[in-house]
Design an enzyme around this catalytic site. Structure first.
Site, PDB file in Angstrom:
ATOM      1  N   THR A  33      87.553 -31.984 -47.133  1.00 14.79           N
ATOM      2  CA  THR A  33      86.812 -32.951 -46.086  1.00 14.79           C
ATOM      3  C   THR A  33      86.667 -34.523 -46.718  1.00 14.79           C
ATOM      4  O   THR A  33      86.888 -35.394 -46.207  1.00 14.79           O
ATOM      5  CB  THR A  33      85.322 -32.376 -45.637  1.00 14.79           C
ATOM      6  OG1 THR A  33      85.759 -30.982 -44.964  1.00 14.79           O
ATOM      7  CG2 THR A  33      84.740 -33.365 -44.779  1.00 14.79           C
ATOM      8  N   SER A  62      80.636 -26.917 -46.221  1.00 14.48           N
ATOM      9  CA  SER A  62      81.864 -26.018 -45.689  1.00 14.48           C
ATOM     10  C   SER A  62      82.273 -26.697 -44.426  1.00 14.48           C
ATOM     11  O   SER A  62      81.723 -26.087 -43.389  1.00 14.48           O
ATOM     12  CB  SER A  62      82.087 -24.664 -45.862  1.00 14.48           C
ATOM     13  OG  SER A  62      82.845 -24.059 -45.809  1.00 14.48           O
ATOM     14  N   SER A  63      83.721 -26.807 -43.981  1.00 15.91           N
ATOM     15  CA  SER A  63      84.308 -26.982 -42.614  1.00 15.91           C
ATOM     16  C   SER A  63      84.356 -25.588 -42.073  1.00 15.91           C
ATOM     17  O   SER A  63      85.244 -24.907 -42.761  1.00 15.91           O
ATOM     18  CB  SER A  63      85.477 -27.976 -42.718  1.00 15.91           C
ATOM     19  OG  SER A  63      85.132 -29.118 -42.958  1.00 15.91           O
ATOM     20  N   GLU A 108      92.020 -17.327 -47.962  1.00 15.60           N
ATOM     21  CA  GLU A 108      90.469 -16.795 -48.172  1.00 15.60           C
ATOM     22  C   GLU A 108      90.620 -15.492 -48.552  1.00 15.60           C
ATOM     23  O   GLU A 108      91.206 -14.462 -48.019  1.00 15.60           O
ATOM     24  CB  GLU A 108      89.501 -17.099 -47.069  1.00 15.60           C
ATOM     25  CG  GLU A 108      89.204 -18.557 -46.694  1.00 15.60           C
ATOM     26  CD  GLU A 108      87.852 -18.750 -45.990  1.00 15.60           C
ATOM     27  OE1 GLU A 108      87.627 -19.637 -45.751  1.00 15.60           O
ATOM     28  OE2 GLU A 108      87.713 -17.791 -45.204  1.00 15.60           O
ATOM     29  N   GLY A 160      91.827 -23.031 -46.440  1.00 18.48           N
ATOM     30  CA  GLY A 160      92.803 -22.423 -47.451  1.00 18.48           C
ATOM     31  C   GLY A 160      92.876 -21.135 -47.432  1.00 18.48           C
ATOM     32  O   GLY A 160      92.199 -20.336 -46.601  1.00 18.48           O
ATOM     33  N   SER A 197      87.256 -23.213 -49.382  1.00 20.73           N
ATOM     34  CA  SER A 197      86.169 -24.150 -49.130  1.00 20.73           C
ATOM     35  C   SER A 197      85.342 -24.458 -50.543  1.00 20.73           C
ATOM     36  O   SER A 197      85.291 -23.705 -51.580  1.00 20.73           O
ATOM     37  CB  SER A 197      84.988 -23.270 -48.623  1.00 20.73           C
ATOM     38  OG  SER A 197      83.852 -23.709 -48.320  1.00 20.73           O
ATOM     39  N   GLY A 198      85.106 -25.767 -50.398  1.00 21.77           N
ATOM     40  CA  GLY A 198      84.489 -26.486 -51.671  1.00 21.77           C
ATOM     41  C   GLY A 198      85.289 -27.153 -52.616  1.00 21.77           C
ATOM     42  O   GLY A 198      84.928 -27.834 -53.517  1.00 21.77           O
ATOM     43  N   ASN A 256      80.214 -23.771 -50.729  1.00 21.54           N
ATOM     44  CA  ASN A 256      80.368 -25.149 -50.495  1.00 21.54           C
ATOM     45  C   ASN A 256      79.016 -25.486 -49.708  1.00 21.54           C
ATOM     46  O   ASN A 256      78.793 -24.737 -48.703  1.00 21.54           O
ATOM     47  CB  ASN A 256      81.603 -25.588 -49.706  1.00 21.54           C
ATOM     48  CG  ASN A 256      81.674 -26.989 -49.692  1.00 21.54           C
ATOM     49  OD1 ASN A 256      80.987 -27.782 -49.941  1.00 21.54           O
ATOM     50  ND2 ASN A 256      82.769 -27.266 -48.784  1.00 21.54           N
TER      51      ASN A 256
END
Length: 1029
Positions: free
Chosen positions: A112, A160-161, A392, A390, A107-108, A157
């Site tokens: 995206t 973040s998605s 985590e 990704g 994330s970040g 992020n």
């Protein structure tokens, strides 16, 4: 790409495959650091793109950059997102095989944004039409909608998605995007009801409150303050400086209209969003039996209206549970904890299913609709974009992290398989022996998670479905019992004394390909069951909101089959995703986050090492470098390095394969350093390529000198030839121009002379065609001569002689010229000079050709007085009174008796002439009594004033002598108005002496002036002659 090797010490290498020490993680990260410092955020590992988030805007995504990468060979330009996108697109067009781009990272890291940039690239560079433009707009506008409903602010992020996304873009035979389809994976529904400190719920809630119109919010029963809603305050981070919810709301509303939402659908969708907020504000209290009761009736009213259900039915469903046992329905009341669970479960179910409905709605708008019969052209190809979470690893890892990391294990397995497969296929195609590659095969971990009956997923599902009291701890015990001997599984009970210190009793540890991750089993069963009580389902199935009605189908109520657990659903969807990806040609983008603070220019080595490890980049590099570090087509290699060998420079006429062989022999390549394939040269070690590139750099210097010399010679020769050609052209043109001018002049001269001669012959004839030119020329010549020789002043009497035909005109012109000169002269003279001229004119009228000494007086100016103010007695002036003095001059008076000379002053006033002796007026002669003035024609200065003698008081005529006789007599004549009474006599003058007596003055010529009384009693005057008349 090879162009950048000369600067590798400063900016690193563009492809990690060219790292000399490719097994060193430190060398890998140092190369990343060099490039990041120079704002070079993209680097290759073969065909894999590694992208580092710069946390700032870089000017590398413009239309010019898109054009630079469009249709260019993958390695001809520097690494870029557009190079991956264009390479996949060209493969799709030329090979007619489906492609996919896999974008991963934590994330970040920029996944995206990378997806957006790729879609923008295709939107700008693909062929367009009206229908295609609509599809492009919908593809691009689906992003802000999905981000609003599926993205949230996390600690790592701000956007973040919180779901995985796979998007297929469909292209027609012309390469234009004509449709699309989106698959979503594992939306983080738990975020709807709970957020960690410093995090937010999904963006759409804050966008609605901040940007929604007052009328809309009133209809939805909402207030603008997010702190009023229980589901939005748990993270204590409602406002974020980097997020503009109001602006984002406008973007989302516009995007909804683009992807074909009508006003009713938007209203229904926002009603569901608002209902989730109202659900969070539903509160319960316990009655006497500890059963839950709803205490916020106002929220129930809003929910009933927004969800389209009966309020009593909803209230009942939130506080009671319906159980069907042996065909009988039992209603069981819920305690406070169970009611809160039911409320949150409903909120998660409503939001999660609405998100799935939203994705399906977008897919409908992206579906390709054929408008014509295309025949063979109907065939289309698909390019997929996978934007997925990704690996985590958090301080606290739960069910969500377990699913995400399982997904990454599967993707890593796929990635390694496809990479090895691609390498092996290339080796076989080139006829080079394949050497087995040693790598970590994570299939053992995938089997640990997904194996039937013995895998963690099977055990979790079994524990969720078995009768009896199943808890998270019983699930952990079952794991310990079933897979206790697996080398990649560890718990507190199975660990040694040292490891137990880092493992809690409710935790288990998996040794993933990317590292060890410790999971807490708390909540595993509840999150996996993801149960919604039956009576809540029934309430939703009866909803009048069209969207809710589609999300909760009635078949769920009659279906006896237990729904699949969350992890099984995820496992099945993941399997389908793997099948999709295996059917396509993959491209990879690995995204890295440089720091947790989201600061530009900051490179956190510890964090990056962590991501390099979890993304499996070193493993990927090791697989790619297991064989050869560098490979290129013979044509490309020969074209670049042919200058290093005399036999291949400047051109090679044979086969490229033979040319490369000659080149390598000249360069001294050892046999173990390279292999010759069917179409490519394979170089094993980067140092071999670097040495070749360094030699080329040195060679470039001498080549540059030769090229410069050749160019200068060519340029100067070309310049000389151009100048010579230009000179010849100019010369020929100028000679022609001169010749034509000369011929024209000769012709004109002949014609002119001919006309002149003919005119001269006919000059005395009346004007006719034969003489008109001659006559005109004569006139012109006379007038031009006259122009050059006009008289300079009025005294200049010169005038050119005119031809006979211009006699009359000449006289008129002469008169006009004289008149003009006189007029100009008169216009210029002053009043004083005018008076002078007037007096001179009078003098001329009187004395010209009559008085001998007149010519001598002409050049001398006439003065207003010949006496100074001090020479005239003041007493005399007093006697004269108001009479103004016009003229004063010293004179000599000759007595009437004896002609004795006496000095006197003659004063002229406006009325009389006055003779003065010192201070005494001797005689006053009024102009009225002045009858005449007499003087001789000789050069003497004597004159006689004849006076009318009316009585004895008036004396006789006055004989006077003045040195300024012309001036004096002119003044007297003007003042007395006696111009016509001036008599110029020859011989003698008679004058009255008094009492009837006369005197005579005799004038004779002599050598000198002499005045004396003669013996005969006359006054004899002898005067010399100055002019003969």
């Amino acid at each position: 790409m090879e162009n950048a090797l000369t600067a590798r010490d400063r900016v690193g290498v563009q492809d990690f495959v060219l790292l000399e020490n490719f097994t060193s993680e430190a060398a890998f990260i140092e190369n990343l650091r060099k490039r990041f410092k120079e704002n070079l955020i993209y680097t290759y590992i073969g065909s894999v793109l590694v992208s580092v988030n710069p946390y700032k805007d870089l000017e590398i995504y413009s239309k010019q950059h898109m054009d630079r990468y469009r249709g260019v060979s993958f390695y001809e330009v520097s690494p870029h997102l557009y190079a991956i996108a264009d390479n996949a697109y060209r493969s799709l067009r030329t090979e007619r095989k489906d492609q996919c781009i896999l974008i991963s990272g934590e994330s970040g890291a920029g996944k995206t944004e990378a997806t957006k940039k790729i879609l923008q690239y295709y939107a700008m560079t693909c062929p367009a039409s009206d229908q295609v433009e609509t599809v492009k707009d919908r593809l691009l506008q689906s992003n802000p909608v999905l981000e609003a409903f599926g993205n949230a602010k996390t600690l790592r992020n701000d956007n973040s998605s919180r779901f995985g996304k796979y998007m297929d873009v469909q292209f027609d035979y012309k390469g234009a995007p004509i449709g699309g389809h989106i698959l979503n994976y594992l939306l983080e529904k738990s975020r709807v009801v709970h957020q960690n400190h410093g995090e937010r719920n999904f963006h759409i809630f804050y966008q609605l409150l901040e940007g929604g119109e007052e009328d809309l919010l009133r209809r939805l029963g909402l207030e603008k303050n997010p702190h009023q809603y229980h589901y939005l305050v748990k993270g204590q981070c409602a406002k974020v400086s980097s997020i503009n919810d109001k602006s984002d709301w406008k973007v989302v509303r516009k995007a909804l209209s683009v992807i074909n939402f009508n006003d009713n659908e938007v209203e229904n969708l926002l009603s569901i969003v608002a209902s989730v907020l109202h659900l969070g504000n539903v509160q319960f209290s316990a009655d006497e039996q500890s059963n839950a009761q709803v205490v916020t009736e106002n929220q129930i009213k809003y929910l009933a209206r927004l969800l389209g259900v009966e309020g009593s039915l909803l209230r009942e469903a939130l506080t009671h549970k319906k159980i069907i046992a042996k065909g009988e329905e039992l209603i069981s009341p819920l305690n406070l904890e169970q009611a809160a669970y039911a409320r949150d479960a409903l909120a998660k179910a409503v939001y999660g299913r609405t998100f799935s409905w939203l994705v399906n709605k977008i897919n409908k708008s992206l579906t390709y609709k054929e408008t014509e019969n295309l025949g063979w052209r109907r065939s289309s190809t698909v390019l997929g974009l996978l934007d997925i979470y990704g690996f985590e690893v958090f301080q606290h890892n739960s069910f969500e992290q377990f699913c995400i990391n399982y997904c990454n294990e599967k993707l890593q397995q796929l990635f390694i398989e496809l990479t090895l497969k691609s390498e092996q296929e290339e080796y076989e195609a080139e006829g080079i022996a394949w050497e087995p590659v040693q790598y970590f095969n994570n299939k053992i971990i995938c089997d640990l998670v997904e194996e039937k009956f013995k895998g963690i997923i099977s055990i979790l599902d079994e524990e969720c479905l078995r009768p009896g009291e199943a808890t998270d701890m019983t699930f952990l015990e079952k794991l310990e019992e079933t897979i206790k001997n697996h080398p990649h599984f560890l718990t507190h009970k199975l660990a040694d004394a040292k490891t137990r210190k880092s493992l809690g009793r409710e935790e288990f540890r998996l040794l993933h390909y990317a590292g060890d991750v410790t999971y807490s089993v708390a909540g595993f069963l509840d999150k996996n069951n993801d149960l919604l009580f039956r009576n809540l389902k029934e309430a939703m199935c009866n909803s009048e909101n069209p969207i809710i009605n589609q999300c909760f189908e009635r078949t769920e109520l009659t279906d006896k089959k237990r729904p699949e657990t969350a992890v099984t659903q995820f496992k099945n969807s993941l399997s389908k995703l793997m099948e999709i990806l295996m059917s396509k040609e993959p491209s990879y983008i690995r995204c890295i986050k440089p720091n947790d603070a989201k600061q530009a220019g900051r490179f956190d080595e510890v964090l990056i090492r962590h991501q390099v490890k979890y993304l499996g980049l070193m493993e990927n590099l090791r697989v790619r470098r297991a064989g050869f570090a560098y490979r290129r087509k013979y044509e490309v290699f020969l074209q670049r390095y042919k200058s290093l060998c005399p036999d291949t420079w400047p051109t090679w006429d044979g086969r490229p394969h033979d040319g490369v062989a000659v080149l390598l022999k000249h360069l001294g390549y050892k046999q173990e350093e390279f292999k010759m394939g069917r179409t490519k040269i394979f170089i094993r070690f980067p140092k071999t390529l670097f040495a070749t590139e360094d030699a080329l750099e040195i060679r470039k210097q001498s080549l540059a000198t030769k090229i410069q010399a050749s160019w200068r010679g060519f340029h100067q020769r070309k310049k000389f030839q151009q100048m010579k050609s230009a000179a010849i052209t100019i010369q020929s043109w100028w000679r022609g121009t001169l010749g034509r001018c000369k011929a024209a002049k000769k012709k004109w001269a002949v014609m002119t002379i001919r006309r002149f001669i003919k005119g001269f012959i006919y000059r005395n004839y009346p004007r006719c065609p034969e003489n008109e030119y001659f006559l005109d020329y004569i006139r012109y010549a006379f007038l031009m001569n006259l122009k050059r020789n006009l008289p300079k002043n009025v005294l200049d009497k010169s005038w050119p002689v005119p031809p006979p035909s211009l006699q009359e005109a000449s006289q008129l012109l002469r008169a006009l010229c004289m008149q003009n000169m006189v007029w100009s002269y008169c216009k210029r003279i002053s009043p004083e000079w005018k008076q002078q001229l007037e007096q001179k004119v009078v003098a001329s009228e009187i004395f010209k050709d009559k008085k001998d000494n007149y010519p001598q007086s002409v050049p001398r100016l006439f003065l207003n007085t010949r006496l100074g103010n001090e020479e005239i007695s003041a007493k005399v002036l007093q006697v004269l009174g108001n009479e103004s003095l016009k003229y004063a001059v010293p004179v000599i008076k000759y007595d009437r008796k004896g002609y004795k000379a006496r000095a006197r002053q003659l004063l002229l006033t406006q009325n009389a002439a006055v003779l003065v002796e010192e201070s005494k007026i001797k005689q006053r002669i009024d102009y009225a009594n002045l009858t005449g003035i007499s003087l001789s024609s000789l050069s003497d200065n004597l004159f006689v004033l004849h006076v009318l003698r009316e009585d004895n008081k008036q004396k006789g005529d006055v004989v006077l002598q003045s040195d300024f006789v012309i001036e004096t007599l002119t003044k007297i004549a003007i003042c007395a108005n006696k111009v016509n009474n001036v008599n110029i006599n020859q011989g003698s003058i008679k004058f009255t002496v008094g009492q009837g007596k006369e005197g005579i003055i005799d004038f004779t010529s002599g050598s000198e002036l002499l005045i004396a009384k003669a013996k005969n009693g006359h006054l004899a005057v002898v005067a010399p002659r100055l002019n003969s008349r």
